[in-house]
Enzyme design. Structure first.
Site, PDB file in Angstrom:
ATOM      1  N   VAL A  59      64.930   6.628  -0.012  1.00 46.43           N
ATOM      2  CA  VAL A  59      65.879   5.445   0.187  1.00 46.43           C
ATOM      3  C   VAL A  59      67.373   6.196   0.014  1.00 46.43           C
ATOM      4  O   VAL A  59      68.251   5.859   0.707  1.00 46.43           O
ATOM      5  CB  VAL A  59      65.779   4.361  -1.011  1.00 46.43           C
ATOM      6  CG1 VAL A  59      66.030   5.092  -2.388  1.00 46.43           C
ATOM      7  CG2 VAL A  59      66.566   3.281  -0.702  1.00 46.43           C
ATOM      8  N   ARG A  95      61.465   0.314 -12.105  1.00 45.17           N
ATOM      9  CA  ARG A  95      61.155   1.667 -12.417  1.00 45.17           C
ATOM     10  C   ARG A  95      62.410   2.471 -13.208  1.00 45.17           C
ATOM     11  O   ARG A  95      63.502   2.467 -12.747  1.00 45.17           O
ATOM     12  CB  ARG A  95      60.903   2.506 -11.380  1.00 45.17           C
ATOM     13  CG  ARG A  95      59.716   3.686 -11.559  1.00 45.17           C
ATOM     14  CD  ARG A  95      59.509   4.628 -10.372  1.00 45.17           C
ATOM     15  NE  ARG A  95      58.400   4.324  -9.479  1.00 45.17           N
ATOM     16  CZ  ARG A  95      58.425   4.749  -8.299  1.00 45.17           C
ATOM     17  NH1 ARG A  95      59.454   5.487  -7.957  1.00 45.17           N
ATOM     18  NH2 ARG A  95      57.177   4.429  -7.564  1.00 45.17           N
ATOM     19  N   TYR A 117      48.696   9.469  -3.493  1.00 45.56           N
ATOM     20  CA  TYR A 117      49.605  10.211  -4.059  1.00 45.56           C
ATOM     21  C   TYR A 117      49.344   9.938  -5.525  1.00 45.56           C
ATOM     22  O   TYR A 117      49.387  11.005  -6.308  1.00 45.56           O
ATOM     23  CB  TYR A 117      50.996   9.816  -3.646  1.00 45.56           C
ATOM     24  CG  TYR A 117      52.368  10.477  -4.175  1.00 45.56           C
ATOM     25  CD1 TYR A 117      52.391  11.847  -3.763  1.00 45.56           C
ATOM     26  CD2 TYR A 117      52.862   9.818  -5.098  1.00 45.56           C
ATOM     27  CE1 TYR A 117      53.671  12.497  -4.269  1.00 45.56           C
ATOM     28  CE2 TYR A 117      53.933  10.645  -5.496  1.00 45.56           C
ATOM     29  CZ  TYR A 117      54.451  11.799  -5.331  1.00 45.56           C
ATOM     30  OH  TYR A 117      55.346  12.566  -5.559  1.00 45.56           O
ATOM     31  N   ASP A 118      49.511   8.738  -5.750  1.00 46.92           N
ATOM     32  CA  ASP A 118      49.514   8.328  -7.438  1.00 46.92           C
ATOM     33  C   ASP A 118      48.382   8.601  -8.115  1.00 46.92           C
ATOM     34  O   ASP A 118      48.214   9.449  -9.215  1.00 46.92           O
ATOM     35  CB  ASP A 118      50.178   7.132  -7.638  1.00 46.92           C
ATOM     36  CG  ASP A 118      49.540   5.854  -6.864  1.00 46.92           C
ATOM     37  OD1 ASP A 118      48.323   5.841  -6.423  1.00 46.92           O
ATOM     38  OD2 ASP A 118      50.202   4.694  -6.602  1.00 46.92           O
ATOM     39  N   ARG A 130      48.888   4.098  -1.236  1.00 52.86           N
ATOM     40  CA  ARG A 130      49.908   4.952  -2.198  1.00 52.86           C
ATOM     41  C   ARG A 130      48.655   5.903  -3.045  1.00 52.86           C
ATOM     42  O   ARG A 130      49.253   6.926  -3.583  1.00 52.86           O
ATOM     43  CB  ARG A 130      50.916   4.482  -3.013  1.00 52.86           C
ATOM     44  CG  ARG A 130      51.978   3.657  -2.053  1.00 52.86           C
ATOM     45  CD  ARG A 130      53.031   2.738  -3.096  1.00 52.86           C
ATOM     46  NE  ARG A 130      54.048   4.096  -3.580  1.00 52.86           N
ATOM     47  CZ  ARG A 130      55.485   3.882  -2.967  1.00 52.86           C
ATOM     48  NH1 ARG A 130      55.601   2.971  -2.187  1.00 52.86           N
ATOM     49  NH2 ARG A 130      56.235   4.683  -3.474  1.00 52.86           N
TER      50      ARG A 130
END
Ligand SMILES: NC(=O)c1ccc[n+]([C@@H]2O[C@H](COP(=O)([O-])OP(=O)(O)OC[C@H]3O[C@@H](n4cnc5c(N)ncnc54)[C@H](O)[C@@H]3O)[C@@H](O)[C@H]2O)c1
Ligand SMILES: O=C(O)[C@H]1O[C@H](OP(=O)(O)OP(=O)(O)OC[C@H]2O[C@@H](n3ccc(=O)[nH]c3=O)[C@H](O)[C@@H]2O)[C@H](O)[C@@H](O)[C@@H]1O
Length: 352
Positions: free
Chosen positions: A243, A331, A201-202, A198
């Site tokens: 999701v 989160r 992106y992060d 990831r």
């Protein structure tokens, strides 16, 4: 109306008078040699743009404007008669369909352009959203995702510096990684894997934030950074992989809802109209950020699946499937700063 789609090449803008007398920007490709530097282009651009600031209209560039959030933002910006909106997008995850109601409008322009390449166009404000957001799509071509985040943001900052334009960057709650602090405040530096799947992106977003602040400190650019938490709503791509859209599409197709293990991981979901209001208020306010924009209502993925099952298809199965690497376990935004600084808080709850 001038609606130009140029191929991936450097662009430069000039002023065009429309038949109805309205002023807009026409962006046309320049025949540039591959080694031409921004500075070389800039001389021409600045000479060619004298006087454009005397307009009374606000000219706004939205990168990534054909995407999910970007298209809703364009709708909001177009509501204001004094706004002219220019969208630059390479259509990787966006679609012209999302903006079809504006195509042909005298205050609107759509340009096919990958922002990892130089882009020049006279504007007053830049909403810089371009970047694939769904994990499936940002991992698909991870090097391109890094280029979009780093080179794309450098290009937009270069444009902001040249034009003294205000620039807003859409960062992400993924900058907090797998957070050890909960809920997450803007002061938290995060727990991010710098070499994981990831990271394009992060870490790309974190580098973009660094660039934003360096341009702010070094050149006095007016910057705004929004730390966006999971947002959902109309125009999410049905096969987007995120999701909320996955569960809803599965429920409609009567396919099992795929809860990724362990299912106890949490997310906080913000409705897109709330988010777009927050972005607009941040741009028009005085605080550089970063400011968390999200809905603090927190749900496990099992709870989300049950809610979708109840609301859409009580017959649908819920199945447990393997998760992907580096999925954050929790989160939830602390939005105290957004409330205090912007007077912003979300209005729409998840069930609604
Ligand atoms: N939706 C969320 O939950 C969420 C959460 C946090 C941050 N964000 C950020 O908000 C922004 C918009 O997200 P979204 O959900 O609308 O995503 P999206 O994928 O629907 O839209 C992204 C848009 O950027 C365009 N794009 C991608 N790479 C480009 C490039 N190199 N040049 C030009 N255009 C390019 C795509 O074609 C698309 O139109 C992104 O920067 C994303 O990182 C979104
Ligand atoms: O809000 C953010 O800051 C980031 O959130 C999302 O990243 P992520 O939270 O991983 O989003 P999803 O892919 O929607 O996953 C959310 C959770 O649902 C789970 N999930 C996903 C898909 C699915 O079918 N089933 C499922 O249980 C995942 O394991 C994860 O725990 C977005 O995709 C990023 O663009 C955004 O920057």
């Amino acid at each position: 109306m001038t609606n130009v789609q140029a191929s991936n090449c450097p662009l430069v803008a000039d002023e065009a008078r429309l038949s109805n007398g309205a002023s807009t920007t026409r962006c046309k490709p320049l025949l540039l040699s591959p080694i031409l530097r921004h500075e070389d282009v800039g001389v021409n651009v600045e000479q060619g743009m004298r006087g454009w600031r005397s307009r009374t209209n606000m000219r706004i560039l939205v990168t990534g404007g054909t995407g999910f959030i970007g298209s809703h933002l364009v709708d909001k910006l177009m509501e204001k008669e004094k706004n002219e909106v220019i969208v630059a997008d390479n259509y990787f995850t966006g679609s012209k369909d999302n903006l079809k109601k504006w195509i042909g409008h005298p205050r609107f322009e759509l340009i096919r352009h990958g922002i990892q390449l130089c882009f020049l166009c006279p504007v007053d404000q830049i909403y810089h959203l371009a970047c694939p957001a769904s994990p499936i799509f940002y991992k698909y071509n991870s090097v391109k995702t890094i280029k979009t985040n780093v080179m794309g943001t450098l290009n937009m900052l270069g444009l902001a510096k040249r034009l003294r334009a205000r620039i807003l960057f859409t960062s992400t709650s993924e900058v907090y990684g797998d957070p050890l602090e909960h809920p997450q405040k803007e002061t938290y530096w995060g727990n991010v894997n710098p070499i994981g799947v990831r990271s394009c992106y992060d870490e790309g977003k974190r580098m973009a934030e660094t660039l934003m602040f360096d341009y702010y400190r070094q050149y006095g650019i007016e910057i705004r950074i929004a730390t966006i938490f999971n947002t959902y709503g109309q125009r999410m791509n049905i096969d987007d992989g995120r999701v909320v859209s996955n569960f809803i599409a599965q429920a409609i197709r009567n396919e099992p809802l795929t809860v990724q293990l362990p299912g106890t991981q949490t997310r906080s979901f913000c409705y897109v109209s709330d988010l777009v209001d927050g972005l607009n208020q941040l741009m028009e306010g005085t605080d550089a950020g970063p400011i968390n924009l999200g809905n603090p209502g927190e749900f496990t993925m099992k709870e989300l699946a049950k809610a979708v099952q109840e609301l859409i298809n009580p017959e649908v199965q819920i199945s447990e499937v393997e998760n992907t690497l580096d999925d954050a376990r929790q989160r939830k935004p602390d939005i105290t700063k957004a409330k205090e600084v912007l007077g912003w808080e979300p209005k729409v709850n998840l069930h609604e």
